[in-house]
Design a protein around this motif. Structure first.
Motif, PDB file in Angstrom:
ATOM      1  N   GLY A  19       0.772  -1.238   0.000  1.00 10.37           N
ATOM      2  CA  GLY A  19       0.000   0.000   0.000  1.00 10.37           C
ATOM      3  C   GLY A  19       0.796   1.277   0.000  1.00 10.37           C
ATOM      4  N   ARG A  20       2.132   1.186  -0.002  1.00  7.22           N
ATOM      5  CA  ARG A  20       2.971   2.392   0.042  1.00  7.22           C
ATOM      6  C   ARG A  20       3.751   2.531  -1.252  1.00  7.22           C
ATOM      7  N   ILE A  21       3.741   3.741  -1.831  1.00  2.80           N
ATOM      8  CA  ILE A  21       4.474   3.983  -3.074  1.00  2.80           C
ATOM      9  C   ILE A  21       5.967   3.930  -2.795  1.00  2.80           C
ATOM     10  N   ILE A  22       6.662   3.037  -3.509  1.00  2.89           N
ATOM     11  CA  ILE A  22       8.116   2.926  -3.300  1.00  2.89           C
ATOM     12  C   ILE A  22       8.873   2.900  -4.640  1.00  2.89           C
ATOM     13  N   GLY A  23       8.210   3.237  -5.738  1.00  2.00           N
ATOM     14  CA  GLY A  23       8.894   3.255  -7.018  1.00  2.00           C
ATOM     15  C   GLY A  23       7.944   3.527  -8.159  1.00  2.00           C
ATOM     16  N   SER A  24       8.442   3.377  -9.375  1.00  2.27           N
ATOM     17  CA  SER A  24       7.596   3.616 -10.532  1.00  2.27           C
ATOM     18  C   SER A  24       8.131   2.863 -11.747  1.00  2.27           C
ATOM     19  N   ILE A  25       7.219   2.635 -12.686  1.00  2.00           N
ATOM     20  CA  ILE A  25       7.557   2.007 -13.961  1.00  2.00           C
ATOM     21  C   ILE A  25       8.375   2.985 -14.796  1.00  2.00           C
ATOM     22  N   MET A  26       9.389   2.473 -15.491  1.00  2.00           N
ATOM     23  CA  MET A  26      10.174   3.296 -16.396  1.00  2.00           C
ATOM     24  C   MET A  26       9.760   3.071 -17.860  1.00  2.00           C
ATOM     25  N   SER A  27       9.437   1.822 -18.212  1.00  2.28           N
ATOM     26  CA  SER A  27       8.947   1.532 -19.554  1.00  2.28           C
ATOM     27  C   SER A  27       8.119   0.269 -19.492  1.00  2.28           C
ATOM     28  N   GLY A  28       7.248   0.079 -20.483  1.00  2.00           N
ATOM     29  CA  GLY A  28       6.371  -1.077 -20.456  1.00  2.00           C
ATOM     30  C   GLY A  28       5.944  -1.500 -21.845  1.00  2.00           C
ATOM     31  N   ALA A  29       5.378  -2.691 -21.932  1.00  2.18           N
ATOM     32  CA  ALA A  29       4.844  -3.227 -23.187  1.00  2.18           C
ATOM     33  C   ALA A  29       4.063  -4.487 -22.854  1.00  2.18           C
ATOM     34  N   TYR A  30       3.256  -4.919 -23.795  1.00  7.31           N
ATOM     35  CA  TYR A  30       2.591  -6.209 -23.640  1.00  7.31           C
ATOM     36  C   TYR A  30       3.520  -7.288 -24.174  1.00  7.31           C
ATOM     37  N   GLY A  31       3.768  -8.315 -23.360  1.00  6.26           N
ATOM     38  CA  GLY A  31       4.628  -9.418 -23.765  1.00  6.26           C
ATOM     39  C   GLY A  31       3.816 -10.515 -24.421  1.00  6.26           C
ATOM     40  N   HIS A  32       3.937 -10.659 -25.728  1.00  9.02           N
ATOM     41  CA  HIS A  32       3.088 -11.616 -26.450  1.00  9.02           C
ATOM     42  C   HIS A  32       3.548 -13.052 -26.273  1.00  9.02           C
ATOM     43  N   ARG A  33       4.828 -13.281 -25.985  1.00 10.84           N
ATOM     44  CA  ARG A  33       5.271 -14.652 -25.758  1.00 10.84           C
ATOM     45  C   ARG A  33       4.810 -15.164 -24.394  1.00 10.84           C
ATOM     46  N   VAL A  34       4.714 -14.283 -23.402  1.00 11.39           N
ATOM     47  CA  VAL A  34       4.267 -14.702 -22.073  1.00 11.39           C
ATOM     48  C   VAL A  34       2.828 -14.277 -21.805  1.00 11.39           C
ATOM     49  N   GLN A  35       2.234 -13.528 -22.749  1.00  7.24           N
ATOM     50  CA  GLN A  35       0.836 -13.108 -22.689  1.00  7.24           C
ATOM     51  C   GLN A  35       0.517 -12.378 -21.380  1.00  7.24           C
ATOM     52  N   ALA A  36       1.228 -11.278 -21.177  1.00  9.33           N
ATOM     53  CA  ALA A  36       1.013 -10.479 -19.980  1.00  9.33           C
ATOM     54  C   ALA A  36       1.476  -9.053 -20.236  1.00  9.33           C
ATOM     55  N   SER A  37       0.887  -8.112 -19.508  1.00  5.58           N
ATOM     56  CA  SER A  37       1.316  -6.720 -19.530  1.00  5.58           C
ATOM     57  C   SER A  37       2.526  -6.591 -18.613  1.00  5.58           C
ATOM     58  N   LEU A  38       3.629  -6.084 -19.152  1.00  8.03           N
ATOM     59  CA  LEU A  38       4.908  -6.076 -18.444  1.00  8.03           C
ATOM     60  C   LEU A  38       5.466  -4.666 -18.305  1.00  8.03           C
ATOM     61  N   GLY A  39       6.387  -4.528 -17.363  1.00  6.29           N
ATOM     62  CA  GLY A  39       7.081  -3.262 -17.203  1.00  6.29           C
ATOM     63  C   GLY A  39       8.432  -3.461 -16.544  1.00  6.29           C
ATOM     64  N   LEU A  40       9.284  -2.477 -16.714  1.00  5.27           N
ATOM     65  CA  LEU A  40      10.539  -2.379 -15.970  1.00  5.27           C
ATOM     66  C   LEU A  40      10.440  -1.127 -15.108  1.00  5.27           C
ATOM     67  N   GLY A  41      10.773  -1.256 -13.833  1.00  2.00           N
ATOM     68  CA  GLY A  41      10.663  -0.102 -12.954  1.00  2.00           C
ATOM     69  C   GLY A  41      11.638  -0.162 -11.799  1.00  2.00           C
ATOM     70  N   TYR A  42      11.879   0.992 -11.203  1.00  2.00           N
ATOM     71  CA  TYR A  42      12.765   1.069 -10.035  1.00  2.00           C
ATOM     72  C   TYR A  42      11.942   1.058  -8.750  1.00  2.00           C
ATOM     73  N   VAL A  43      12.438   0.324  -7.762  1.00  2.96           N
ATOM     74  CA  VAL A  43      11.873   0.351  -6.416  1.00  2.96           C
ATOM     75  C   VAL A  43      13.013   0.638  -5.440  1.00  2.96           C
ATOM     76  N   SER A  44      12.659   1.201  -4.294  1.00  2.20           N
ATOM     77  CA  SER A  44      13.671   1.598  -3.310  1.00  2.20           C
ATOM     78  C   SER A  44      13.328   1.047  -1.937  1.00  2.20           C
ATOM     79  N   ASN A  45      14.369   0.685  -1.182  1.00  2.00           N
ATOM     80  CA  ASN A  45      14.217   0.216   0.186  1.00  2.00           C
ATOM     81  C   ASN A  45      15.515   0.501   0.926  1.00  2.00           C
ATOM     82  N   ASP A  46      15.439   1.187   2.051  1.00  2.00           N
ATOM     83  CA  ASP A  46      16.635   1.588   2.786  1.00  2.00           C
ATOM     84  C   ASP A  46      17.473   0.394   3.232  1.00  2.00           C
ATOM     85  N   GLU A  47      16.819  -0.737   3.491  1.00  2.00           N
ATOM     86  CA  GLU A  47      17.550  -1.922   3.937  1.00  2.00           C
ATOM     87  C   GLU A  47      18.031  -2.777   2.772  1.00  2.00           C
TER      88      GLU A  47
END
Length: 816
Positions: free
Chosen positions: A748-776
């Motif tokens: 429930g807490r925002i810790i990152g965001s998508i940088m780019s995305g596309a639909y993956g037709h070989r795996v049949q899913a909506s995909l993205g690459l994004g950064y997440v952050s965690n102090d630990e």
């Protein structure tokens, strides 16, 4: 007039950008600053700007810079004693279609990701906040309470006063006639009153910038256009402090000021101006009214705000503003001349950008690198041909309206097209290519029927070409596909010190055997990724460097400016003479064996190998690489042999299921493999460790490399607090498409965001690459231990998150 003979920094142009940069330089302790204004401060474009202050922009960095500007406007008057007219009255952005509402909702989600206050409002709530409006046809909108307005001339004077208080000297009526360059570096300016030597020169000349820069061979692609607004007579009982109202579907905005309404337009077909140059004497001038041009939009405005029907117009205003070829401003150090910076071409957002621009460029000048990732507006993205006047004139017809047009994913420019074409262009068109454009290159997006190509439908969901791309991806996975990658930039690096130089600039080990290919990044001193390239050793003292098309001039300038002193090395751009085809798919090896006598077996031609081969009657360099996660080869072909090679492959390919494929399929395929794209997934603020590219870093190679010390400090810390992860939407039904900056939430807490995305037709899913952050630290265990969601258009959807790729994680296919 007594002018100084030298300064640390000379700024050319006294609009809001130039004055902001002078102000911010003094804040950093750079006080020996001279600003030269050809006439009077604000006299070009600034004086007639509408003064809108909005904060939501297309990316995190641009939004944060706009937020800073708004905060600065709130305190500048108290600091300088100069009134700015700043009012934080808020703004409303309205939609009259579901598609526009989706766009606004996605932007609102992105803004919340960056801490920007925003809330959805209904037509009734819009009417409560903006009583004069007729909400008929309005679907809804969004309220931005921190937006507002400012008086452009007054705030410029406040910047100027602040700069003078800090020690800067501002000289009016002092035209700069020439930028002085010695040994590839700016050393000062020539004015009508004499020479001023300087360590750094900054061009902030607005619509005059292109021509001034062109005199020394520097490309600043911008062109003036006529920009219209009207101001009503005083309107009795008009509510005070009305929010700024944006109705992009009707190409119109509304601003209340002193009991009147200013109604402005960003019409879809604009009027370029100044094609034959702009007079040096232009000063607080206006252009002919041309009421006929804006009449349809004014009529629509009167229907939307009925009180306009019986309100007199005090002013029909037409003034010039400069627009760039891609509707993003030009900022930073020019690739042609070191020490020459620019801040220009603001596309009608100069006022709201001024604070962030001044702060960023001042730090860039001081530190020698941008303080944050400014790839979107970095002047080094431009191409040399874009200085062409006719090109800019034709493109400007479209770019003014882009401020309010739908910002569709994959939307293509329709003007000034066809300037850069590969040798395969006509063949690809005949095969049914829908051409997209990047850096002037015509590139196939997808292949379809004539009807499909002529009637593309953009969407935030599944666009009209969705099934076409799915077929191209399936063919790449099952047979073999041909991709035209001629647009990729290629440099020939030669000389006795070529290996040593590439090893110093690149993070990976580049001193490898002849015929080997190295994947590496070029880093800045902070460890951030400046370029993402492959390096092929052609001979003992000869290498081929390949990078993305948009970085063609940027990466060349980076290389030249980081060559060790006295190194015996030379770099040549061979892009135009070396088109490239990528042949990818499980049948690629069999197809090549049909058209070439060479041995393409795993044993003879392993992954990461490059050599010259016979192909048809031609000699071609084949490099066994992939960007789609399938077996395949990149074919580098002398330009005069390119058409022949394409025809040979096409003729033989039928037996192997060969099909053409485009860049939309490429994006889908690379997303499934998690292959990074520089400028989206990795950039100046991201280290290889954060981007998951530690395998491409040779920390212990002799002599080190640029950025090694920064990486060593981070590695010693042992914790990677920010990490690029791979995202899969698991929601049932038709999942939302991911594009960029959608918030990522853990528990429930925002810790990152998508940088780019596309639909993956070989795996049949909506995909993205994004950064997440965690102090630990971002670890597999931490990723697995949370409940993950992505927010798309203010709605949340369940996702899976992992470090590795969704398709063929063991890389069996590319090495098979």
């Amino acid at each position: 007039m007594d002018i100084p003979s030298k300064a640390d920094v000379v700024i050319v142009g006294g609009g809001i950008a130039g004055c902001s940069i002078a102000y911010h330089l003094t804040k950093l302790g750079i006080t020996d600053v001279v600003l030269c204004e050809r006439r009077q401060l604000t006299s070009g474009t600034t004086w007639h700007a509408a003064g809108l202050v909005t904060q939501l922009r297309a990316t995190r960095q641009m939004t944060e810079l706009a937020q800073y500007t708004g905060e600065l406007f709130g305190q500048l008057e108290a600091e300088t004693g100069q009134a700015t007219g700043f009012r934080r009255s808020g703004s409303l952005r309205l939609a009259t279609s579901e598609a526009r509402y989706e766009e606004l909702a996605r932007g609102a989600s992105m803004g919340r990701n960056f801490g920007l206050p925003v809330e959805a409002v209904s037509p009734g709530e819009i009417k409560e906040r903006w009583a004069p409006i007729d909400t008929d046809g309005v679907v809804g909108g969004f309220w931005f309470p921190h937006d507002g307005q400012v008086n452009p001339a007054d705030v410029t004077m406040a910047y100027a006063k602040g700069a003078r208080m800090g020690g800067a000297r501002i000289v009016e009526n002092l035209p700069v006639t020439q930028i002085l360059v010695e040994n590839g570096r700016a050393v000062g300016v020539m004015t009508e009153k004499g020479r001023i030597d300087a360590r750094t020169v900054v061009i902030c000349g607005g619509m005059w910038s292109r021509d001034l820069a062109a005199t020394i061979g520097v490309t600043l692609p911008l062109h003036a256009a006529e920009h219209f607004y009207v101001v009503t007579e005083a309107i009795p009982d008009l509510p005070k402090n009305l929010p700024v109202l944006f109705l992009s579907d009707e190409w119109t905005y509304y601003k209340e000021d002193a009991g009147k309404l200013l109604v402005g337009f960003f019409e879809p077909v604009a009027k370029p101006w100044g094609q034959k140059g702009i007079s040096e004497s232009f000063c607080f001038d206006t252009l002919p009214e041309d009421i006929d041009h804006i009449a349809p939009h004014l009529e629509a405005a009167a229907a939307r705000v009925p009180l306009l029907e019986h309100t007199g117009m005090q002013l029909f205003f037409n003034g010039p503003e400069s627009f760039t070829a891609d509707n993003r401003y030009l900022l930073g150090e020019t690739p042609e001349v070191a020490g020459l910076f620019c801040a220009t071409g603001f596309n009608s957002i100069g006022i709201l950008s001024s604070g962030g621009v001044g702060k960023s460029l001042a730090a860039w000048i001081r530190d020698g690198r941008p303080p944050v990732d400014l790839i979107d507006v970095d002047v080094r993205r431009t191409q040399a041909f874009q200085r062409n006047r006719r090109y800019l004139e034709h493109r400007t017809v479209e770019t003014l309206g882009l401020n309010f047009d739908m910002h569709w994913p994959a939307r293509q420019f329709t003007t000034a097209r066809g300037v850069r074409r590969s040798p395969f262009h006509d063949r690809l068109l005949a095969a049914g290519a829908f051409m997209t454009e990047l850096a002037g290159w015509e590139r196939p997006g997808f292949f379809g029927t004539a009807e499909e190509v002529a009637n593309v439908r953009y969407s935030y969901g599944r666009p009209s070409w969705f099934d076409n791309v799915a077929a191209e991806c399936r063919n790449t996975a099952g047979n073999v596909s041909l991709f035209d990658h001629s647009c990729f930039a290629k440099y020939l690096v030669e000389g006795p010190d070529a290996a040593r130089t590439l090893n110093r600039i690149g993070a990976n080990e580049c001193d490898v055997a002849v015929g080997r290919i190295v994947y590496t990044q070029w880093l800045n001193e902070a460890g951030g990724i400046e370029a993402d390239v492959t390096v092929t050793r052609l001979a003992e003292n000869s290498f081929l460097v390949v990078t993305v098309a948009v970085s063609q001039r940027r990466d060349m300038a980076w290389f030249k400016r980081h060559v060790p002193e006295e190194a015996r090395v030379h770099i040549t751009d061979v892009t135009s003479g070396l088109p490239m085809l990528a042949l990818w798919g499980p049948k690629a090896r069999a197809l090549l064996a049909q058209v070439s006598p060479d041995d393409f077996s795993n044993e003879a031609f392993p992954f990461g190998t490059s050599r010259e081969i016979d192909l048809g009657y031609a000699r071609v360099r084949a490099s066994r690489l992939t960007f789609v996660g399938e077996l395949g080869f990149e074919l580098y072909i002398p330009a005069e042999q390119a058409a022949h090679v394409y025809d040979v492959l096409a003729e033989a390919g039928g037996a192997f299921g060969l099909k053409n494929a485009g860049f939309f399929a490429l994006n889908s395929l690379r997303m499934e493999k998690g292959y990074r794209h520089w400028g989206h997934d990795i950039g100046e603020e991201d280290t290889p460790f954060e981007g998951g590219l530690g395998f491409a870093v040779a920390m212990d190679k002799p002599g080190g490399f640029i950025g090694r010390e920064a990486l060593a400090r981070r590695k010693a810390n042992g914790t990677v607090r920010k990490r690029l992860v791979q995202v899969k939407v698991t929601a049932g039904g038709e999942p939302p498409m991911l594009f960029h900056h959608e918030p990522l939430l853990r528990d429930g807490r925002i810790i990152g965001s998508i940088m780019s995305g596309a639909y993956g037709h070989r795996v049949q899913a909506s995909l993205g690459l994004g950064y997440v952050s965690n102090d630990e630290g971002v670890t597999k265990e931490w990723l697995a231990g949370g409940q993950w969601e992505v927010e798309v258009a203010m709605k949340r959807y369940p996702i899976e998150v992992q470090l590795g790729p969704w398709y063929d994680p063991g890389n069996q296919k590319i090495r098979g």
